[in-house]
Design a protein around this motif. Structure first.
Motif, PDB file in Angstrom:
ATOM      1  N   LEU A 110       0.481  40.245  62.576  1.00 54.98           N
ATOM      2  CA  LEU A 110       0.910  40.596  63.931  1.00 54.98           C
ATOM      3  C   LEU A 110       2.410  40.368  64.102  1.00 54.98           C
ATOM      4  CD1 LEU A 110      -1.884  38.703  65.968  1.00 54.98           C
ATOM      5  CD2 LEU A 110      -2.062  40.886  64.750  1.00 54.98           C
ATOM      6  N   ASP A 111       2.979  41.138  65.021  1.00 53.76           N
ATOM      7  CA  ASP A 111       4.378  40.930  65.375  1.00 53.76           C
ATOM      8  C   ASP A 111       4.522  39.530  65.987  1.00 53.76           C
ATOM      9  OD1 ASP A 111       7.055  42.604  66.160  1.00 53.76           O
ATOM     10  OD2 ASP A 111       6.575  41.055  67.642  1.00 53.76           O
ATOM     11  N   HIS A 112       5.581  38.824  65.578  1.00 56.57           N
ATOM     12  CA  HIS A 112       5.760  37.434  66.011  1.00 56.57           C
ATOM     13  C   HIS A 112       5.914  37.325  67.530  1.00 56.57           C
ATOM     14  CE1 HIS A 112       7.951  33.389  65.062  1.00 56.57           C
ATOM     15  NE2 HIS A 112       6.727  33.234  65.462  1.00 56.57           N
ATOM     16  N   HIS A 113       6.522  38.333  68.123  1.00 54.41           N
ATOM     17  CA  HIS A 113       6.838  38.230  69.551  1.00 54.41           C
ATOM     18  C   HIS A 113       5.776  38.890  70.422  1.00 54.41           C
ATOM     19  CE1 HIS A 113      10.606  36.648  68.166  1.00 54.41           C
ATOM     20  NE2 HIS A 113      10.712  37.692  67.355  1.00 54.41           N
ATOM     21  N   THR A 114       5.345  40.111  70.035  1.00 53.72           N
ATOM     22  CA  THR A 114       4.409  40.848  70.903  1.00 53.72           C
ATOM     23  C   THR A 114       2.950  40.572  70.547  1.00 53.72           C
ATOM     24  OG1 THR A 114       4.297  42.719  69.399  1.00 53.72           O
ATOM     25  CG2 THR A 114       6.081  42.742  71.037  1.00 53.72           C
ATOM     26  N   HIS A 115       2.699  40.035  69.366  1.00 47.71           N
ATOM     27  CA  HIS A 115       1.343  39.841  68.851  1.00 47.71           C
ATOM     28  C   HIS A 115       0.575  41.160  68.666  1.00 47.71           C
ATOM     29  CE1 HIS A 115       0.211  35.337  68.807  1.00 47.71           C
ATOM     30  NE2 HIS A 115       1.488  35.479  68.572  1.00 47.71           N
ATOM     31  N   ALA A 116       1.307  42.279  68.618  1.00 50.61           N
ATOM     32  CA  ALA A 116       0.654  43.560  68.284  1.00 50.61           C
ATOM     33  C   ALA A 116       0.529  43.624  66.764  1.00 50.61           C
ATOM     34  CB  ALA A 116       1.509  44.713  68.781  1.00 50.61           C
ATOM     35  N   SER A 122       1.133  47.310  58.145  1.00 54.28           N
ATOM     36  CA  SER A 122       0.336  46.376  57.346  1.00 54.28           C
ATOM     37  C   SER A 122      -0.931  47.112  56.905  1.00 54.28           C
ATOM     38  CB  SER A 122       0.017  45.104  58.132  1.00 54.28           C
ATOM     39  OG  SER A 122      -1.014  45.337  59.034  1.00 54.28           O
ATOM     40  N   PRO A 123      -1.301  46.970  55.624  1.00 53.33           N
ATOM     41  CA  PRO A 123      -2.386  47.803  55.092  1.00 53.33           C
ATOM     42  C   PRO A 123      -3.692  47.708  55.884  1.00 53.33           C
ATOM     43  CG  PRO A 123      -1.156  46.844  53.298  1.00 53.33           C
ATOM     44  CD  PRO A 123      -0.593  46.225  54.561  1.00 53.33           C
ATOM     45  N   ARG A 124      -4.048  46.502  56.317  1.00 56.76           N
ATOM     46  CA  ARG A 124      -5.306  46.382  57.072  1.00 56.76           C
ATOM     47  C   ARG A 124      -5.215  47.143  58.400  1.00 56.76           C
ATOM     48  NH1 ARG A 124      -8.856  41.999  58.747  1.00 56.76           N
ATOM     49  NH2 ARG A 124     -10.676  42.276  57.422  1.00 56.76           N
ATOM     50  N   PRO A 142      -3.606  41.301  52.426  1.00 51.74           N
ATOM     51  CA  PRO A 142      -3.162  42.243  51.391  1.00 51.74           C
ATOM     52  C   PRO A 142      -1.751  42.729  51.707  1.00 51.74           C
ATOM     53  CG  PRO A 142      -4.684  43.318  52.900  1.00 51.74           C
ATOM     54  CD  PRO A 142      -4.584  41.898  53.349  1.00 51.74           C
ATOM     55  N   ASP A 143      -0.857  42.691  50.718  1.00 47.60           N
ATOM     56  CA  ASP A 143       0.502  43.214  50.930  1.00 47.60           C
ATOM     57  C   ASP A 143       0.533  44.704  50.584  1.00 47.60           C
ATOM     58  OD1 ASP A 143       0.597  43.327  48.166  1.00 47.60           O
ATOM     59  OD2 ASP A 143       2.276  41.935  47.945  1.00 47.60           O
ATOM     60  N   MET A 144       1.717  45.286  50.518  1.00 51.62           N
ATOM     61  CA  MET A 144       1.810  46.738  50.285  1.00 51.62           C
ATOM     62  C   MET A 144       1.208  47.121  48.936  1.00 51.62           C
ATOM     63  SD  MET A 144       5.336  48.204  51.809  1.00 51.62           S
ATOM     64  CE  MET A 144       6.482  47.440  50.680  1.00 51.62           C
ATOM     65  N   GLN A 145       1.293  46.205  47.981  1.00 49.22           N
ATOM     66  CA  GLN A 145       0.775  46.474  46.638  1.00 49.22           C
ATOM     67  C   GLN A 145      -0.710  46.151  46.529  1.00 49.22           C
ATOM     68  OE1 GLN A 145       3.644  44.830  47.369  1.00 49.22           O
ATOM     69  NE2 GLN A 145       5.096  46.340  46.634  1.00 49.22           N
ATOM     70  N   GLY A 146      -1.297  45.635  47.616  1.00 42.75           N
ATOM     71  CA  GLY A 146      -2.716  45.294  47.585  1.00 42.75           C
ATOM     72  C   GLY A 146      -2.987  43.915  47.009  1.00 42.75           C
ATOM     73  N   ARG A 147      -1.917  43.119  46.847  1.00 43.84           N
ATOM     74  CA  ARG A 147      -2.111  41.745  46.352  1.00 43.84           C
ATOM     75  C   ARG A 147      -2.470  40.838  47.515  1.00 43.84           C
ATOM     76  NH1 ARG A 147       3.752  41.044  43.668  1.00 43.84           N
ATOM     77  NH2 ARG A 147       4.283  41.789  45.745  1.00 43.84           N
TER      78      ARG A 147
END
Ligand code: ADP
Length: 454
Positions: free
Chosen positions: A108-114, A119-121, A27-32
């Motif tokens: 997740l962040d590309h580098h830290t994987h946090a 992100s809505p979830r 889901p993106d910021m708009q919930g799509r």
């Protein structure tokens, strides 16, 4: 009832050829739902571990514009990648699309994987964890209201959004005959979603021509938001496949009633509802009162998450069943918060402020943050209101415009403490951008009003 698929189930369906496509989406910021369509063999062999997407997907508007002012994603930062990590507990068939399954991903962040905090979830998971630390689980149900139209999305767009006849000719609230005529669309919606593992309760006609409501049985908050998001996407896809448009725009015409997404909420502990107290005249526990007090007191802070666009605010009109006041009442549909199931095990609060355009992850995250604050501060619940709340001059108003709700979001110490400054700043920018875009545009209304007569 059917449910989600295990990863092993998916693998065997890929092997037997019944599934050839896996949608990996989030889901993106708009919930799509945004994401990619995988060949199922590639998904089960490698991509189930992770895939990637451009990080602008959590910093764009409905038009996929790239607004400035986001700290997390920018031209300056080069719009790099996020990791999309499939949550393998969410694999499910997509029965309305041939040979297709779906999985929801965490970002997740590309580098830290946090997990990416805005992100809505991730935002909803954070509030669920805070509630869990207090010993409680949130059970939620979000109603989905929408309009069906005679014509397709393409036809309506090509008409410049002029040729817009709803699928029915009259108010179809609870109407069996009129909704029978719509069963060609609504029956597949119920049955396909049920077969995809969503606990569908019912659909019904709503209080306008062409207006529908879908109810999904309440569940744990993250699952509820997943269900809502999948259902909203499915409704559009199923209607589209039959040459009809389905819109979740809250107010598609000024003379028509708007569409809502009411959110029912209760807290539970070890599988038992803890909003219940038989000794209380309304059957409400002290915990419920504190939670509701937080919800009500902080409603202006989080109104943006229930009404994220300019159009959302057109819905808040007297005498339309959409609320205008941040007060509560007992089974009274004119207030922002309605007590439902009083003196029963199912006692719960229904927030009626949200429009059909809300993003359920953000709405639930924000309301949980407010409720948690009410519990932590043992906030006292004001007395309920009675009668026609629209006319109650003493009752506080819901912010009336996106501009006002942006200000209350920006200034919210409660949301900043609960979600983090970065997250609140991110969504404040999202709200500002929507307003800036609207302010830039000359509308049909002002041209028609002033062209000759101004
Ligand atoms: P109404 O028709 O008055 O809006 P319903 O009785 O259909 O209300 O219930 C509305 C929603 O509330 C349903 O989707 C149901 O799953 C949900 N619900 C019922 N009990 C609870 C509860 N304890 N907590 C949260 N949601 C609940």
């Amino acid at each position: 009832m059917p449910g989600t698929l295990s990863f092993d189930d998916l693998k065997s369906r890929v092997t037997d050829g019944s599934i050839d496509t896996v949608l990996a989406c989030f889901p993106d910021m708009q919930g799509r739902l945004m994401g990619k369509r995988f060949h199922a063999v590639n998904f089960v062999e490698t991509s189930f571990k992770e895939t990637h997407c451009c990080n602008y997907l959590l910093a764009t508007d409905l038009e996929m514009a790239t607004p400035d002012g986001y700290a997390a994603s920018s031209w300056q930062g080069g719009y790099g990648d996020y990791v999309m990590q499939p949550d393998l507990d969410t694999i499910r068939p997509v029965p309305w699309l041939e040979g297709t399954a779906m999985v929801l991903c965490d970002i997740l962040d590309h580098h830290t994987h946090a997990e990416v905090p805005h992100s809505p979830r991730a935002m909803l998971k954070k509030q669920i964890a805070r509630l869990k630390a207090l010993g409680f689980d949130a059970m939620m149900a979000t109603e989905l209201e929408f309009f069906l139209f005679e014509k397709s999305f393409d036809d309506i767009r090509k008409s410049g959004f002029r040729d817009m006849a709803p699928i029915s000719g009259y108010n179809e609230d609870y109407h069996i005959f009129q909704t029978t005529k719509e069963e060609g669309v609504m029956r597949p919606i119920r049955n396909h979603l049920y077969a995809a593992g969503l606990p569908i309760e019912n659909t019904k006609g709503e209080a306008e021509a062409g207006q529908e409501e879908l109810n999904i049985r309440y569940s744990e908050a993250l699952l509820c938001a997943d269900h809502h998001t999948i259902a909203k996407n499915a409704i559009k896809e199923i209607a589209w496949a039959q040459g009809h448009a389905a819109t979740f725009l809250p107010k598609w015409h000024h003379d028509r009633v708007g569409s809502s997404s009411h959110v029912h909420q209760s807290l539970w502990q070890d599988g038992t509802p803890v909003f219940v107290d038989d000794a209380d005249p309304l059957g409400m526990s002290e915990l419920m009162k504190n939670y509701m007090a937080g919800l009500i007191a902080y409603a202006p802070d989080y109104t943006f998450f229930l009404a994220p666009y300019i159009n959302s605010y057109k819905r808040f009109a007297k005498g339309t069943f959409a609320p205008t006041k941040t007060v509560w009442s007992v089974d009274n549909r004119t207030a922002g918060f309605r007590l439902c199931g009083e003196r029963t095990k199912g006692v719960r609060v229904e927030c009626r402020i949200g429009g059909s355009d809300l993003n359920p992850y953000l709405a639930q995250a924000a309301m949980l943050a407010a409720g948690i604050k009410g519990i932590e501060d043992k906030m006292p619940l004001p007395a309920p209101t009675t009668g026609d709340v629209y006319e109650d001059a003493k009752a506080a108003d819901i912010p009336q415009t996106l501009r006002a709700a942006t200000q209350t979001l920006r200034d919210s110490a409660m949301l900043r403490a609960a979600m983090g400054d970065d997250v609140v700043d991110h969504y404040t920018r999202c709200a500002e951008w929507e307003q800036e875009e609207f302010d830039r545009i000359v509308t049909d209304w002002e041209v028609a009003r002033g062209f000759e007569r101004a």
